[in-house]
Design an enzyme around this catalytic site. Structure first.
Site, PDB file in Angstrom:
ATOM      1  N   ARG A  10      80.816  10.813  23.723  1.00  0.00           N
ATOM      2  CA  ARG A  10      81.042  12.262  23.644  1.00  0.00           C
ATOM      3  C   ARG A  10      80.987  12.599  22.157  1.00  0.00           C
ATOM      4  O   ARG A  10      81.911  12.262  21.401  1.00  0.00           O
ATOM      5  CB  ARG A  10      82.388  12.609  24.259  1.00  0.00           C
ATOM      6  CG  ARG A  10      82.706  14.093  24.319  1.00  0.00           C
ATOM      7  CD  ARG A  10      84.031  14.313  25.043  1.00  0.00           C
ATOM      8  NE  ARG A  10      84.526  15.658  24.881  1.00  0.00           N
ATOM      9  CZ  ARG A  10      84.286  16.672  25.690  1.00  0.00           C
ATOM     10  NH1 ARG A  10      83.524  16.482  26.766  1.00  0.00           N
ATOM     11  NH2 ARG A  10      84.799  17.872  25.466  1.00  0.00           N
ATOM     12  N   GLN A  22      78.474  16.893  33.378  1.00  0.00           N
ATOM     13  CA  GLN A  22      79.058  18.090  33.967  1.00  0.00           C
ATOM     14  C   GLN A  22      78.079  18.716  34.956  1.00  0.00           C
ATOM     15  O   GLN A  22      78.470  19.139  36.056  1.00  0.00           O
ATOM     16  CB  GLN A  22      79.402  19.103  32.873  1.00  0.00           C
ATOM     17  CG  GLN A  22      79.967  20.418  33.391  1.00  0.00           C
ATOM     18  CD  GLN A  22      81.313  20.258  34.059  1.00  0.00           C
ATOM     19  OE1 GLN A  22      82.237  19.694  33.479  1.00  0.00           O
ATOM     20  NE2 GLN A  22      81.434  20.722  35.299  1.00  0.00           N
ATOM     21  N   ASP A  35      81.820  29.753  30.958  1.00  0.00           N
ATOM     22  CA  ASP A  35      82.466  28.775  30.083  1.00  0.00           C
ATOM     23  C   ASP A  35      83.221  29.561  29.019  1.00  0.00           C
ATOM     24  O   ASP A  35      83.049  30.779  28.887  1.00  0.00           O
ATOM     25  CB  ASP A  35      81.407  27.856  29.452  1.00  0.00           C
ATOM     26  CG  ASP A  35      82.007  26.633  28.759  1.00  0.00           C
ATOM     27  OD1 ASP A  35      83.233  26.436  28.830  1.00  0.00           O
ATOM     28  OD2 ASP A  35      81.237  25.879  28.126  1.00  0.00           O
ATOM     29  N   ARG A  83      83.582  15.447  38.922  1.00  0.00           N
ATOM     30  CA  ARG A  83      83.201  14.662  37.743  1.00  0.00           C
ATOM     31  C   ARG A  83      83.419  13.175  38.009  1.00  0.00           C
ATOM     32  O   ARG A  83      82.591  12.327  37.628  1.00  0.00           O
ATOM     33  CB  ARG A  83      84.029  15.100  36.525  1.00  0.00           C
ATOM     34  CG  ARG A  83      83.689  16.461  35.938  1.00  0.00           C
ATOM     35  CD  ARG A  83      82.373  16.461  35.170  1.00  0.00           C
ATOM     36  NE  ARG A  83      82.346  15.502  34.092  1.00  0.00           N
ATOM     37  CZ  ARG A  83      82.828  15.707  32.868  1.00  0.00           C
ATOM     38  NH1 ARG A  83      83.383  16.874  32.558  1.00  0.00           N
ATOM     39  NH2 ARG A  83      82.731  14.777  31.929  1.00  0.00           N
TER      40      ARG A  83
END
Length: 316
Positions: free
Chosen positions: A113, A143, A234, A302
């Site tokens: 990440r 995602q 988002d 997820r």
């Protein structure tokens, strides 16, 4: 899982973007994710990755990414090793290529990440084990896999589904554009001027899709939401953009997903959000906690989508 094992084309490969997968490979992963979710709900235990180790490098902190990958590899019989980038020699100036080669000798796969997609591409170029993109500045493909799984669970298909993304065109919407192009969905992105999709990524998505009209970019949330099967948003200010908060709050006025916007969508539309959410900003409490919201199902997925992905890319 036998079907995946019989014709798995992804074993040993990197997963940096949904561009790396064919439509058939995406659907295969989603089918496997559904199987793994069913097993999980029944309490059935299968550990096909026993003895395997996943290194998890974090330049950016996370709740869902860390917990879902660490739990997922454990449930598959392997072990997840949390690696804060600042604690690695990578954080002290070791070349990315050297880190990739060293970790390839210890691990069976790397999930990272990171801030820079280019750095992740460099890591993958020098690694001899699969590298999974857990998030970069350009893409959030894990995602997107969970998003596709959630949409499939509610709509029964991806083909022809109308997805409206409202707000900041970012790494999430970039991956959703690619996902829509690969799976036959239509996507409409409503963002204010200056916050719309990167043209190069929009063009990549258009080149993938068989339908030249699959993508609409607009400044009108109402145009994007009209008749949509899925409404997605988002946060307006992502991690690392805190200094832009006030400017973004001003720019995104009118882009909140609220009850009125949901009413413009199809009556059976679902609401999705990658989380964390800022209630009262990009979405109202009534929507995110309302009957059309699938955000916590999406968050759980997820785990299942990433377990399927790890099974696909990690050599047994």
């Amino acid at each position: 899982m036998k079907q995946l094992a019989d014709k798995n084309t992804l074993a040993g490969k990197h997963f940096l973007s949904l561009q790396d997968l064919t439509k058939e490979e995406i659907l295969s992963i989603l089918e496997l994710a559904a199987e793994l979710k069913s097993q999980h709900q029944k309490g059935e235990l299968s550990q096909p990755l026993a003895g395997k180790t996943l290194g998890m490098i974090f330049e950016k902190s996370s709740t869902r990414t860390r917990v879902s990958f660490e739990t997922g590899i454990y449930q598959l019989g392997g072990m997840g090793l949390y690696l804060n980038a600042n604690d690695l020699q990578l954080g002290r100036g070791e070349p990315v290529a050297d880190t990739a080669k060293v970790l390839s000798g210890y691990l069976d796969a790397i999930m990272i990440r990171a801030n820079s997609h280019k750095m992740v591409e460099e890591l993958a170029a020098h690694a001899t084990i699969p590298v999974i993109n857990g998030l970069t500045d350009l893409y959030h493909p894990c995602q997107a896999l969970a998003d596709l799984q959630t949409i499939l669970e509610h709509k029964g298909t991806l083909e022809g589904v109308k997805l409206a993304y409202i707000g900041d065109a970012n790494n999430v919407s970039n991956s959703l554009m690619i996902a829509a192009a690969k799976t036959g969905m239509q996507i409409r992105i409503a963002s204010p001027a200056g916050y719309q999709p990167i043209p190069e990524i929009a063009e990549k998505a258009k080149a993938i899709s068989a339908d030249p009209a699959f993508l609409l970019i607009t400044e009108s949330p109402e145009e994007a939401a009209a008749g949509a099967d899925v409404i997605y948003t988002d946060v307006w200010t992502s991690m690392g953009q805190e200094q832009e908060t006030q400017a973004r709050l001003s720019a995104f006025q009118g882009y909140q997903v609220n009850e009125a916007l949901m009413q413009a969508a199809d009556s059976a539309a679902i609401f999705l959000h990658c989380l964390p959410a800022h209630r009262g900003e990009e979405v109202t409490t009534a929507v995110i906690d309302g009957p059309q919201s699938a955000v916590f199902q999406e968050a759980e997925n997820r785990l299942h989508a990433q377990k399927a992905l790890m099974l696909a890319v990690m050599k047994k």
